[in-house]
Write a protein that holds these residues in place. Structure first.
Motif, PDB file in Angstrom:
ATOM      1  N   SER A  36       0.653  42.923  43.699  1.00  0.00           N
ATOM      2  CA  SER A  36       1.457  41.705  43.671  1.00  0.00           C
ATOM      3  C   SER A  36       2.714  41.536  42.598  1.00  0.00           C
ATOM      4  O   SER A  36       2.424  41.671  41.429  1.00  0.00           O
ATOM      5  N   PRO A  37       3.906  41.227  42.847  1.00  0.00           N
ATOM      6  CA  PRO A  37       4.938  40.954  41.979  1.00  0.00           C
ATOM      7  C   PRO A  37       4.749  39.811  41.028  1.00  0.00           C
ATOM      8  O   PRO A  37       4.971  40.089  39.823  1.00  0.00           O
ATOM      9  N   ALA A  96       1.465  45.039  56.074  1.00  0.00           N
ATOM     10  CA  ALA A  96       2.876  44.835  56.074  1.00  0.00           C
ATOM     11  C   ALA A  96       3.163  43.918  54.697  1.00  0.00           C
ATOM     12  O   ALA A  96       4.184  44.223  53.892  1.00  0.00           O
ATOM     13  N   VAL A  97       2.492  42.896  54.473  1.00  0.00           N
ATOM     14  CA  VAL A  97       2.230  42.207  53.268  1.00  0.00           C
ATOM     15  C   VAL A  97       2.283  43.025  51.839  1.00  0.00           C
ATOM     16  O   VAL A  97       3.197  42.909  51.185  1.00  0.00           O
ATOM     17  N   ARG A 116       7.742  34.175  55.456  1.00  0.00           N
ATOM     18  CA  ARG A 116       6.732  33.454  54.574  1.00  0.00           C
ATOM     19  C   ARG A 116       6.154  32.319  55.106  1.00  0.00           C
ATOM     20  O   ARG A 116       4.805  32.227  54.981  1.00  0.00           O
ATOM     21  N   VAL A 117       6.643  31.433  55.545  1.00  0.00           N
ATOM     22  CA  VAL A 117       6.513  30.296  56.242  1.00  0.00           C
ATOM     23  C   VAL A 117       5.353  30.345  57.557  1.00  0.00           C
ATOM     24  O   VAL A 117       4.389  29.841  57.611  1.00  0.00           O
ATOM     25  N   ILE A 142       1.753  29.268  48.273  1.00  0.00           N
ATOM     26  CA  ILE A 142       2.627  29.712  48.969  1.00  0.00           C
ATOM     27  C   ILE A 142       3.606  30.626  48.174  1.00  0.00           C
ATOM     28  O   ILE A 142       4.024  31.715  48.365  1.00  0.00           O
ATOM     29  N   ASP A 143       3.611  30.209  46.735  1.00  0.00           N
ATOM     30  CA  ASP A 143       4.347  31.020  45.630  1.00  0.00           C
ATOM     31  C   ASP A 143       3.992  32.349  45.460  1.00  0.00           C
ATOM     32  O   ASP A 143       4.799  33.184  44.814  1.00  0.00           O
ATOM     33  N   PHE A 144       2.736  32.690  45.748  1.00  0.00           N
ATOM     34  CA  PHE A 144       2.096  33.970  45.624  1.00  0.00           C
ATOM     35  C   PHE A 144       2.847  34.863  46.601  1.00  0.00           C
ATOM     36  O   PHE A 144       2.984  36.303  46.211  1.00  0.00           O
ATOM     37  N   PHE A 145       3.432  34.323  47.779  1.00  0.00           N
ATOM     38  CA  PHE A 145       4.122  35.208  48.734  1.00  0.00           C
ATOM     39  C   PHE A 145       5.438  35.038  48.784  1.00  0.00           C
ATOM     40  O   PHE A 145       6.146  35.354  49.682  1.00  0.00           O
ATOM     41  N   GLU A 146       5.978  34.848  47.618  1.00  0.00           N
ATOM     42  CA  GLU A 146       7.379  34.527  47.306  1.00  0.00           C
ATOM     43  C   GLU A 146       8.400  35.651  47.710  1.00  0.00           C
ATOM     44  O   GLU A 146       9.232  35.578  48.071  1.00  0.00           O
ATOM     45  N   SER A 147       7.896  36.903  47.626  1.00  0.00           N
ATOM     46  CA  SER A 147       8.689  38.301  47.825  1.00  0.00           C
ATOM     47  C   SER A 147       8.801  38.366  49.484  1.00  0.00           C
ATOM     48  O   SER A 147       9.680  39.097  49.681  1.00  0.00           O
TER      49      SER A 147
END
Length: 497
Positions: free
Chosen positions: A132-133, A373-374, A285-286, A274-279
């Motif tokens: 995770s970035p 994919a994530v 993302r939505v 949601i910020d965890f998936f910011e990249s």
């Protein structure tokens, strides 16, 4: 077992390499790091009360108290050997504390995952966090969040192994002692670790009352079941008696709690994951987060019986965050992220299994494909960030270690008396870097509390007096320019004669 070990170490080593490559030679201006470092130095030098006394002065005399007078001592204690090995304030070296503790977290989380998921699914769920970035880039901070992530996860793992899996609310003698020690360490690293104690108690109570007859006598169960609580209590009391405490200053923040704050916190924490998936690119993302929400709810509903102890911890933590007046972004959710990912993964798996037999295999493959994919996006983003950092020679353009800041801090160290009081928006960092007491002052009528004032030009009127007003807003003071560079202006403050 050997295959599990190989998979785990491959993930841990690759994650650690990325984390190391993403460390910079500086630090941001958020000055919690300064409090931790000063207390770690106090432990080594036998002067534990000195940094607390200076911080107490800062919080008492500033325009407002913005932090505790003493940070919890667990993280400074863990940091002290690094401070010694690094030869003092070597900020890059001090950040290295995060890398092993993140590796320990991954090991503990993998041990918990493999108790419930297949090796492939465990590896995927683990890698989502390992690459995770957000988690990797956060290790560029000297803060307690990563060590606490490990100790909180280890606590849930031990509750699972000692209490839940054997369905024995009393646990075992040796396991309970070890569990009490780990709960104490988690609490000593971050105060919200105290929630692990009621998590254990409620887990024990639910297991006891859920057990069908013949139910063992509570007189036999209770003495053994209380061991971790007693170990925790004795160690916590010893800590409070030997080291200066700042718990009261944490509790004082609840005075700012209002219905508006509660509503804002509920809204903020509802969307914060949601910020965890910011990249992940914005439209995807939505869609991803919208799809994961019902999966998360489904995973919780379907597995609440087996994982109720984890849900108790998540629930108590979210209640605390909602009631806590301050918001600190995604870092507050770090201890909960593994469980949110886990329940979403289990919910998606359940959705695939609910399909007809003809499509069930395809549904399972689709579940893994989505998470892979994530994972690919996370890993690629982290690799790009690491490569960019190395190409930039780990340099930073903000914080106390960049050239303009270093120049200003050198002026304070060389052109002010040791007993001077400096007004600056990050007073604990000023104290760490210069040895001068410092205050956060954002009101003109309080400028007389200091001997010097440092203004950050780009900051405007946030946490400091408005730059254009500094020389004229207090008619009782002479405010004289003594230094200026691209980012900062330093003034001497004297009362008018």
């Amino acid at each position: 077992m050997r295959k599990q070990t190989l998979v785990l170490w491959l993930i841990v080593i690759l994650s650690g390499a990325l984390a190391l490559a993403m460390l910079t030679k500086g630090h941001n201006w958020g000055d919690d790091f300064a409090a931790y470092i000063m207390q770690a130095a106090g432990i080594l030098h036998g002067t534990v009360r000195e940094p607390v006394a200076h911080t107490a002065f800062t919080m008492r005399e500033s325009s407002r108290a913005y932090g505790p007078i003493a940070a919890p001592w667990g993280f400074p204690t863990l940091l002290a050997p690094f401070y010694l090995a690094c030869g003092g304030l070597n900020i890059f070296c001090l950040k290295l504390i995060n890398v092993p503790f993140f590796a320990f977290f991954l090991i503990a989380w993998f041990a918990l995952l493999t108790r419930r998921l297949s090796l492939v699914d465990s590896a995927i769920a683990l890698s989502i966090l390992a690459f995770s970035p957000a988690l990797l880039s956060f290790q560029d901070n000297v803060l307690s969040d990563i060590p606490f992530l490990f100790f909180s996860t280890l606590s849930i793992l031990l509750i699972d192994k000692i209490i839940v899996a054997p369905a024995k609310p009393e646990g075992s003698l040796g396991g309970n002692v070890w569990l009490g020690v780990v709960l104490f360490v988690a609490f000593s690293v971050r105060p919200n670790g105290i929630l692990l104690v009621p998590t254990l108690f409620l887990t024990q109570a639910l297991l006891y009352f859920r057990r069908r007859s013949p139910r063992p006598s509570w007189r036999r169960v209770l003495p053994i079941a209380l061991i971790p609580h007693l170990v925790f209590g004795v160690l916590a009391l010893a800590l409070l008696m030997t080291l200066p405490s700042g718990e009261a200053s944490y509790l004082s923040h609840f005075k700012a709690l209002t219905p508006e704050v509660l509503f804002d916190n509920v809204s903020a924490y509802a969307v914060l994951p949601i910020d965890f998936f910011e990249s992940v690119p914005f439209p995807l993302r939505v869609i991803l987060c919208g799809a994961l929400l019902p999966c998360l709810i489904g995973g919780v509903v379907l597995h609440c019986k087996d994982d109720f102890h984890a849900l108790i911890y998540v629930g108590l933590t979210l209640l605390l965050y909602i009631a806590w007046p301050l918001q600190e972004g995604l870092r507050y959710l770090f201890p909960l992220l593994p469980f949110l990912i886990y329940f979403a993964y289990r919910g998606m798996q359940a959705g695939a299994l609910a399909l007809t037999e003809r499509y069930r295999r395809a549904g399972q493959l689709l579940t893994r494909a989505v998470w892979v994919a994530v994972l690919a996006i996370f890993a690629l983003t982290s690799f790009r960030l690491a490569r960019a950092n190395l190409r930039n020679q780990r340099a930073t353009d903000d914080g106390p270690f960049e050239p303009s800041s270093a120049e200003m801090l050198d002026v304070i160290k060389t052109r002010t008396a040791p007993d001077s009081v400096v007004l600056f928006l990050k007073p604990r960092a000023m104290r760490l870097m210069t040895g001068r007491d410092a205050l956060l002052i954002d009101r003109c009528d309080q400028l007389g509390r200091g001997h010097y004032v440092v203004i950050q030009k780009k900051r405007g009127a946030v946490d400091q007096v408005r730059p254009k007003d500094i020389t004229t807003c207090n008619k009782a003071l002479d405010v004289t320019l003594i230094f200026e560079n691209q980012q900062y202006v330093v003034y001497r403050i004297l009362p008018k004669r």
